[in-house]
Scaffold this motif. Structure first.
Motif, PDB file in Angstrom:
ATOM      1  N   HIS A  69       0.844  -1.192   0.000  1.00 21.06           N
ATOM      2  CA  HIS A  69       0.000   0.000   0.000  1.00 21.06           C
ATOM      3  C   HIS A  69       0.882   1.246   0.000  1.00 21.06           C
ATOM      4  O   HIS A  69       1.994   1.240   0.524  1.00 21.06           O
ATOM      5  N   SER A  70       0.357   2.313  -0.585  1.00 14.83           N
ATOM      6  CA  SER A  70       1.038   3.604  -0.513  1.00 14.83           C
ATOM      7  C   SER A  70      -0.004   4.673  -0.250  1.00 14.83           C
ATOM      8  O   SER A  70      -1.123   4.607  -0.761  1.00 14.83           O
ATOM      9  N   TYR A  71       0.397   5.653   0.546  1.00 12.98           N
ATOM     10  CA  TYR A  71      -0.499   6.779   0.793  1.00 12.98           C
ATOM     11  C   TYR A  71      -0.279   7.899  -0.223  1.00 12.98           C
ATOM     12  O   TYR A  71      -0.940   8.921  -0.164  1.00 12.98           O
ATOM     13  N   ALA A  72       0.681   7.677  -1.135  1.00 12.26           N
ATOM     14  CA  ALA A  72       0.953   8.708  -2.142  1.00 12.26           C
ATOM     15  C   ALA A  72      -0.277   8.896  -3.031  1.00 12.26           C
ATOM     16  O   ALA A  72      -0.901   7.924  -3.458  1.00 12.26           O
ATOM     17  N   ASP A  73      -0.605  10.150  -3.264  1.00 15.06           N
ATOM     18  CA  ASP A  73      -1.788  10.445  -4.068  1.00 15.06           C
ATOM     19  C   ASP A  73      -1.332  10.920  -5.454  1.00 15.06           C
ATOM     20  O   ASP A  73      -1.380  12.098  -5.756  1.00 15.06           O
ATOM     21  N   ILE A  74      -0.837   9.992  -6.238  1.00 14.56           N
ATOM     22  CA  ILE A  74      -0.295  10.319  -7.566  1.00 14.56           C
ATOM     23  C   ILE A  74      -0.969   9.414  -8.585  1.00 14.56           C
ATOM     24  O   ILE A  74      -1.203   8.231  -8.306  1.00 14.56           O
ATOM     25  N   LYS A  75      -1.231   9.954  -9.735  1.00 11.23           N
ATOM     26  CA  LYS A  75      -1.818   9.147 -10.807  1.00 11.23           C
ATOM     27  C   LYS A  75      -0.871   7.996 -11.145  1.00 11.23           C
ATOM     28  O   LYS A  75       0.336   8.198 -11.273  1.00 11.23           O
ATOM     29  N   GLY A  76      -1.418   6.811 -11.253  1.00 12.59           N
ATOM     30  CA  GLY A  76      -0.599   5.650 -11.627  1.00 12.59           C
ATOM     31  C   GLY A  76      -0.106   4.851 -10.440  1.00 12.59           C
ATOM     32  O   GLY A  76       0.527   3.815 -10.613  1.00 12.59           O
ATOM     33  N   VAL A  77      -0.394   5.323  -9.228  1.00 12.49           N
ATOM     34  CA  VAL A  77       0.124   4.622  -8.040  1.00 12.49           C
ATOM     35  C   VAL A  77      -0.501   3.227  -7.899  1.00 12.49           C
ATOM     36  O   VAL A  77       0.179   2.269  -7.531  1.00 12.49           O
ATOM     37  N   ASP A  78      -1.775   3.103  -8.232  1.00 11.76           N
ATOM     38  CA  ASP A  78      -2.432   1.785  -8.143  1.00 11.76           C
ATOM     39  C   ASP A  78      -1.770   0.779  -9.083  1.00 11.76           C
ATOM     40  O   ASP A  78      -1.548  -0.379  -8.735  1.00 11.76           O
ATOM     41  N   GLU A  79      -1.445   1.288 -10.266  1.00 10.16           N
ATOM     42  CA  GLU A  79      -0.782   0.432 -11.248  1.00 10.16           C
ATOM     43  C   GLU A  79       0.598   0.006 -10.744  1.00 10.16           C
ATOM     44  O   GLU A  79       0.999  -1.145 -10.898  1.00 10.16           O
ATOM     45  N   ARG A  80       1.320   0.944 -10.144  1.00  6.53           N
ATOM     46  CA  ARG A  80       2.641   0.648  -9.607  1.00  6.53           C
ATOM     47  C   ARG A  80       2.542  -0.414  -8.508  1.00  6.53           C
ATOM     48  O   ARG A  80       3.346  -1.340  -8.439  1.00  6.53           O
ATOM     49  N   ILE A  81       1.559  -0.269  -7.638  1.00  4.00           N
ATOM     50  CA  ILE A  81       1.367  -1.243  -6.557  1.00  4.00           C
ATOM     51  C   ILE A  81       1.027  -2.624  -7.139  1.00  4.00           C
ATOM     52  O   ILE A  81       1.567  -3.639  -6.690  1.00  4.00           O
ATOM     53  N   ARG A  82       0.176  -2.629  -8.154  1.00  3.29           N
ATOM     54  CA  ARG A  82      -0.173  -3.907  -8.789  1.00  3.29           C
ATOM     55  C   ARG A  82       1.083  -4.575  -9.360  1.00  3.29           C
ATOM     56  O   ARG A  82       1.249  -5.780  -9.256  1.00  3.29           O
ATOM     57  N   PHE A  83       1.965  -3.757  -9.948  1.00  5.78           N
ATOM     58  CA  PHE A  83       3.194  -4.314 -10.530  1.00  5.78           C
ATOM     59  C   PHE A  83       4.076  -4.941  -9.437  1.00  5.78           C
ATOM     60  O   PHE A  83       4.578  -6.050  -9.587  1.00  5.78           O
ATOM     61  N   VAL A  84       4.246  -4.226  -8.337  1.00  7.56           N
ATOM     62  CA  VAL A  84       5.107  -4.744  -7.253  1.00  7.56           C
ATOM     63  C   VAL A  84       4.512  -6.032  -6.677  1.00  7.56           C
ATOM     64  O   VAL A  84       5.223  -7.007  -6.414  1.00  7.56           O
ATOM     65  N   MET A  85       3.184  -6.061  -6.524  1.00  8.98           N
ATOM     66  CA  MET A  85       2.545  -7.273  -5.980  1.00  8.98           C
ATOM     67  C   MET A  85       2.639  -8.428  -6.978  1.00  8.98           C
ATOM     68  O   MET A  85       2.806  -9.585  -6.589  1.00  8.98           O
ATOM     69  N   ARG A  86       2.530  -8.102  -8.259  1.00 12.62           N
ATOM     70  CA  ARG A  86       2.671  -9.133  -9.293  1.00 12.62           C
ATOM     71  C   ARG A  86       4.113  -9.689  -9.254  1.00 12.62           C
ATOM     72  O   ARG A  86       4.325 -10.893  -9.362  1.00 12.62           O
ATOM     73  N   ALA A  87       5.087  -8.793  -9.088  1.00 14.92           N
ATOM     74  CA  ALA A  87       6.487  -9.232  -9.002  1.00 14.92           C
ATOM     75  C   ALA A  87       6.686 -10.117  -7.770  1.00 14.92           C
ATOM     76  O   ALA A  87       7.387 -11.127  -7.826  1.00 14.92           O
ATOM     77  N   MET A  88       6.051  -9.755  -6.648  1.00 15.82           N
ATOM     78  CA  MET A  88       6.154 -10.587  -5.435  1.00 15.82           C
ATOM     79  C   MET A  88       5.548 -11.970  -5.682  1.00 15.82           C
ATOM     80  O   MET A  88       6.091 -12.983  -5.256  1.00 15.82           O
ATOM     81  N   GLN A  89       4.414 -11.967  -6.374  1.00 17.20           N
ATOM     82  CA  GLN A  89       3.720 -13.227  -6.657  1.00 17.20           C
ATOM     83  C   GLN A  89       4.627 -14.158  -7.466  1.00 17.20           C
ATOM     84  O   GLN A  89       4.764 -15.343  -7.141  1.00 17.20           O
ATOM     85  N   VAL A  90       5.276 -13.608  -8.492  1.00 18.59           N
ATOM     86  CA  VAL A  90       6.124 -14.421  -9.367  1.00 18.59           C
ATOM     87  C   VAL A  90       7.427 -14.809  -8.655  1.00 18.59           C
ATOM     88  O   VAL A  90       7.762 -15.986  -8.556  1.00 18.59           O
ATOM     89  N   LEU A  91       8.137 -13.809  -8.131  1.00 20.67           N
ATOM     90  CA  LEU A  91       9.449 -14.077  -7.527  1.00 20.67           C
ATOM     91  C   LEU A  91       9.345 -14.935  -6.271  1.00 20.67           C
ATOM     92  O   LEU A  91      10.277 -15.652  -5.924  1.00 20.67           O
ATOM     93  N   GLY A  92       8.230 -14.824  -5.563  1.00 19.54           N
ATOM     94  CA  GLY A  92       8.099 -15.566  -4.315  1.00 19.54           C
ATOM     95  C   GLY A  92       7.189 -16.778  -4.420  1.00 19.54           C
ATOM     96  O   GLY A  92       6.974 -17.485  -3.446  1.00 19.54           O
ATOM     97  N   GLY A  93       6.635 -17.005  -5.611  1.00 20.84           N
ATOM     98  CA  GLY A  93       5.724 -18.139  -5.787  1.00 20.84           C
ATOM     99  C   GLY A  93       4.505 -18.039  -4.889  1.00 20.84           C
ATOM    100  O   GLY A  93       4.070 -19.027  -4.299  1.00 20.84           O
ATOM    101  N   MET A  94       3.959 -16.825  -4.770  1.00 20.98           N
ATOM    102  CA  MET A  94       2.815 -16.614  -3.864  1.00 20.98           C
ATOM    103  C   MET A  94       1.495 -16.809  -4.594  1.00 20.98           C
ATOM    104  O   MET A  94       1.435 -16.761  -5.817  1.00 20.98           O
TER     105      MET A  94
END
Ligand SMILES: [Zn+2]
Length: 212
Positions: A42-67
């Motif tokens: 999660h981020s409290y930053a109020d910037i356009k595109g932040v949701d997409e950035r968070i989705r990318f990091v979570m997707r990377a965690m899912q792949v790299l960590g086999g989650m």
């Protein structure tokens, strides 16, 4: 991620995301209904595109960590264990993946610059992995033990009676997760130094400018 009401407790912080406007990103842990540990970014930053950035990091965690991805968008390990130390490292690594790169599962081999040799991991069953070098030389055997110790530290894994082994105490296989940890295992001291300096940066960031 407006649908998530309860964030849970923050267990790790990227104070300046170099891939996205230096925002701060937090990793939060909460207990799922069945008692297993669940994670969200999660981020409290109020910037356009932040949701997409968070989705990318979570997707990377899912792949790299086999989650696994849960219906509410959260992540968990299939075994249900929190593996909190390994998950913190996973989050930090996922945040470093360049946004134009598709995250990929890391192999269970690592090239060690110090000995100029390749080391690999073998799953022996029940969450037990063994580190090995192809050549049975003393120099490599010592390095094998260093790498195994590095893995145990990075992932808070259990020791066995053999120095070249690491154990996930949940008893499950975690090939992707241990492959991710293996990249840093030969050089744990540098990892710890990097974390110390990142933590100091986090402290120095004024609370008014970065509310996480
Ligand atoms: Zn597990």
């Amino acid at each position: 991620m407006a649908h998530i009401v309860e964030l849970g407790s923050r267990i790790e912080l990227v104070s300046m995301d170099k891939h996205f406007h230096d925002i701060s990103l937090g990793l939060y842990q909460q207990a799922a209904e069945d008692g297993s540990a669940e994670y969200i970014v999660h981020s409290y930053a109020d910037i356009k595109g932040v949701d997409e950035r968070i989705r990318f990091v979570m997707r990377a965690m899912q792949v790299l960590g086999g989650m696994e991805v849960l219906a509410n968008g959260g992540l968990r390990f299939a075994c249900g264990d929190s593996h909190v130390t390994a998950c913190r490292r996973l989050f930090l690594e996922a945040s470093k993946v360049a946004p134009d790169v598709m995250p990929e599962v890391r192999p269970m081999t690592v090239y060690d610059k110090k000995t100029e040799y390749e080391y690999s991991l073998t799953l022996c069953g029940n969450g037990l992995y063994r580190v090995a070098a192809q050549a049975q030389l003393d120099e490599f055997a010592r390095r094998v033990n260093v790498i195994a110790a590095g893995l145990r530290k990075l992932g808070n894994m259990a020791e066995t009676k053999n120095e070249d082994e690491v154990l996930f105490s949940c008893g499950a296989a975690h090939d992707a997760l241990i492959g991710m940890l293996l990249v840093r295992a030969p050089n744990v001291r540098a990892v710890m130094r990097e974390e110390d300096s990142a933590a100091r940066q986090g402290v120095l960031a004024a609370p008014s400018s970065q509310s996480v």
